[in-house]
Write a protein that holds these residues in place. Sequence first.
Motif, PDB file in Angstrom:
ATOM      1  N   PRO A   1     -16.208   4.943  42.297  1.00  0.00           N
ATOM      2  CA  PRO A   1     -15.341   4.005  41.568  1.00  0.00           C
ATOM      3  C   PRO A   1     -14.049   3.691  42.304  1.00  0.00           C
ATOM      4  N   ARG A   2     -14.164   2.870  43.330  1.00  0.00           N
ATOM      5  CA  ARG A   2     -12.989   2.457  44.108  1.00  0.00           C
ATOM      6  C   ARG A   2     -12.094   1.534  43.286  1.00  0.00           C
ATOM      7  N   PHE A   3     -12.710   0.693  42.483  1.00  0.00           N
ATOM      8  CA  PHE A   3     -11.970  -0.298  41.713  1.00  0.00           C
ATOM      9  C   PHE A   3     -11.876   0.136  40.251  1.00  0.00           C
ATOM     10  N   LEU A   4     -10.674   0.078  39.718  1.00  0.00           N
ATOM     11  CA  LEU A   4     -10.399   0.512  38.349  1.00  0.00           C
ATOM     12  C   LEU A   4      -9.672  -0.577  37.579  1.00  0.00           C
ATOM     13  N   VAL A   5      -9.797  -0.522  36.261  1.00  0.00           N
ATOM     14  CA  VAL A   5      -9.017  -1.384  35.381  1.00  0.00           C
ATOM     15  C   VAL A   5      -7.942  -0.519  34.731  1.00  0.00           C
ATOM     16  N   THR A   6      -6.721  -1.001  34.736  1.00  0.00           N
ATOM     17  CA  THR A   6      -5.633  -0.264  34.106  1.00  0.00           C
ATOM     18  C   THR A   6      -4.703  -1.225  33.380  1.00  0.00           C
ATOM     19  N   ALA A   7      -3.754  -0.669  32.654  1.00  0.00           N
ATOM     20  CA  ALA A   7      -2.809  -1.503  31.881  1.00  0.00           C
ATOM     21  C   ALA A   7      -1.465  -0.805  31.804  1.00  0.00           C
ATOM     22  N   LYS A   8      -0.418  -1.601  31.699  1.00  0.00           N
ATOM     23  CA  LYS A   8       0.908  -1.031  31.449  1.00  0.00           C
ATOM     24  C   LYS A   8       1.651  -1.910  30.454  1.00  0.00           C
ATOM     25  N   MET A   9       2.612  -1.302  29.777  1.00  0.00           N
ATOM     26  CA  MET A   9       3.414  -2.017  28.792  1.00  0.00           C
ATOM     27  C   MET A   9       4.878  -1.898  29.172  1.00  0.00           C
ATOM     28  N   GLU A  10       5.599  -3.002  29.112  1.00  0.00           N
ATOM     29  CA  GLU A  10       7.040  -2.998  29.380  1.00  0.00           C
ATOM     30  C   GLU A  10       7.774  -3.523  28.151  1.00  0.00           C
ATOM     31  N   LEU A  11       8.761  -2.768  27.717  1.00  0.00           N
ATOM     32  CA  LEU A  11       9.532  -3.134  26.529  1.00  0.00           C
ATOM     33  C   LEU A  11      10.495  -4.273  26.838  1.00  0.00           C
ATOM     34  N   LEU A  12      10.435  -5.329  26.040  1.00  0.00           N
ATOM     35  CA  LEU A  12      11.339  -6.466  26.198  1.00  0.00           C
ATOM     36  C   LEU A  12      12.501  -6.390  25.215  1.00  0.00           C
ATOM     37  N   THR A  13      12.182  -6.208  23.941  1.00  0.00           N
ATOM     38  CA  THR A  13      13.248  -6.140  22.922  1.00  0.00           C
ATOM     39  C   THR A  13      12.931  -5.049  21.908  1.00  0.00           C
ATOM     40  N   LYS A  14      13.984  -4.543  21.294  1.00  0.00           N
ATOM     41  CA  LYS A  14      13.844  -3.530  20.244  1.00  0.00           C
ATOM     42  C   LYS A  14      14.870  -3.819  19.165  1.00  0.00           C
ATOM     43  N   ASP A  15      14.390  -4.024  17.958  1.00  0.00           N
ATOM     44  CA  ASP A  15      15.279  -4.296  16.830  1.00  0.00           C
ATOM     45  C   ASP A  15      15.034  -3.276  15.724  1.00  0.00           C
TER      46      ASP A  15
ATOM     47  N   TYR B   1       9.368  -4.154  17.958  1.00  0.00           N
ATOM     48  CA  TYR B   1       9.363  -4.150  19.419  1.00  0.00           C
ATOM     49  C   TYR B   1       8.598  -5.367  19.938  1.00  0.00           C
ATOM     50  N   THR B   2       9.083  -5.903  21.046  1.00  0.00           N
ATOM     51  CA  THR B   2       8.347  -6.944  21.776  1.00  0.00           C
ATOM     52  C   THR B   2       8.017  -6.390  23.155  1.00  0.00           C
ATOM     53  N   PHE B   3       6.763  -6.560  23.566  1.00  0.00           N
ATOM     54  CA  PHE B   3       6.298  -5.992  24.833  1.00  0.00           C
ATOM     55  C   PHE B   3       5.652  -7.057  25.707  1.00  0.00           C
ATOM     56  N   ASP B   4       5.738  -6.839  27.005  1.00  0.00           N
ATOM     57  CA  ASP B   4       4.820  -7.490  27.947  1.00  0.00           C
ATOM     58  C   ASP B   4       3.720  -6.488  28.261  1.00  0.00           C
ATOM     59  N   ILE B   5       2.482  -6.928  28.140  1.00  0.00           N
ATOM     60  CA  ILE B   5       1.328  -6.075  28.446  1.00  0.00           C
ATOM     61  C   ILE B   5       0.647  -6.639  29.688  1.00  0.00           C
ATOM     62  N   TYR B   6       0.530  -5.818  30.718  1.00  0.00           N
ATOM     63  CA  TYR B   6      -0.060  -6.238  31.990  1.00  0.00           C
ATOM     64  C   TYR B   6      -1.415  -5.549  32.184  1.00  0.00           C
ATOM     65  N   LEU B   7      -2.402  -6.337  32.552  1.00  0.00           N
ATOM     66  CA  LEU B   7      -3.724  -5.797  32.886  1.00  0.00           C
ATOM     67  C   LEU B   7      -3.958  -5.967  34.379  1.00  0.00           C
TER      68      LEU B   7
END
Length: 322
Positions: free
Chosen positions: A72-86, A97-103
């Motif tokens: 398995p050389r190639f993998l799928v992953t994800a990360k989340m970055e926080l944009l705002t918090k109220d 919370y508002t997030f950017d989710i990257y795949l």
Amino acid sequence: MKKLVIFLFGILPLAVLAQNNLGSANDYDRIALDVFIPEQVESIPEHAKSLIISKLTNAITEKGMAGAGASPRFLVTAKMELLTKDIAPTVPRVETYTFDIYLYIVDHVDKTIVSSTSFTAKGAGSNANKAYTNALRTLDLKNQKVDKFLDDGKRKIIEYYNSRCDFIIARAKSLATQNQFADALATLSGIPEVCKDCYMKALDEVGPIYQDFIDHDCQVMVNVASAVWASQPNSDGAMAAGAVLSGIDPDSRCYSESRTLIGKMEQKVLKDEKRDWSFMREVYQNEVMLEALRIKAFRDVGVAYGENQQPTYVYDIMWVFR
């Protein structure tokens, strides 16, 4: 041993019908991607991490691409970055919370991103964990954006194998010369069937490397068994040595040597202790006992049991999250 190679090459049928046709839907069946988010990622709460892995797995399953490949050389992953918090001053307290989710589809060996896409999501709850979870629950990954993300990744993976085929095969041969046979076979088995020319070249190398694999392990086992028997030439030594020799593949070139050693042990035990080889039947019929005896025998002579029999994977993709 044989079970390992059967596992590695279960995805490599001898009848190859694949074509280098990027537009064929069946191509997905020949490219398997695993979903992986490192435990060290602290920016996503554990429950939210499990949820996004589940959603990603479902999305690639819908495309017929789920399941770890043999290499398995190639993998799928994800990360989340926080944009705002109220935080609303209400009872009960509500955090939004508002997030950017990257795949990402990544090549974890070369540390490159093969394909990527992103979404913005919002979630609310009484605490951060619930807000993350609620944001992900509403996220739909079965859409055109994710389809394009997977299509681009598939195309680039196929291009990778087609353009670097000779290098990949040379790498596998190099691993084999270093007695890293499992890694060599895993490298070859990672070539997708859709890459027909490269796939066929890999198949040509499988047989010789596998033969070297079982020949090498046979000689190691014969040496270990001989050392055990030399240090303990009685029924106990014969039992330990026989357990080691029982793991030898009959197709290996030194198989006859192992049978000769068994014959010598059988004769001596019969002569000295009046016991025939039937005392080994209990051992051969008990896999747990057999494995325990093998491990002990290898340890007694200072050889690492199972060394180079399993492919080694280290999924270092923390660079994605920095």
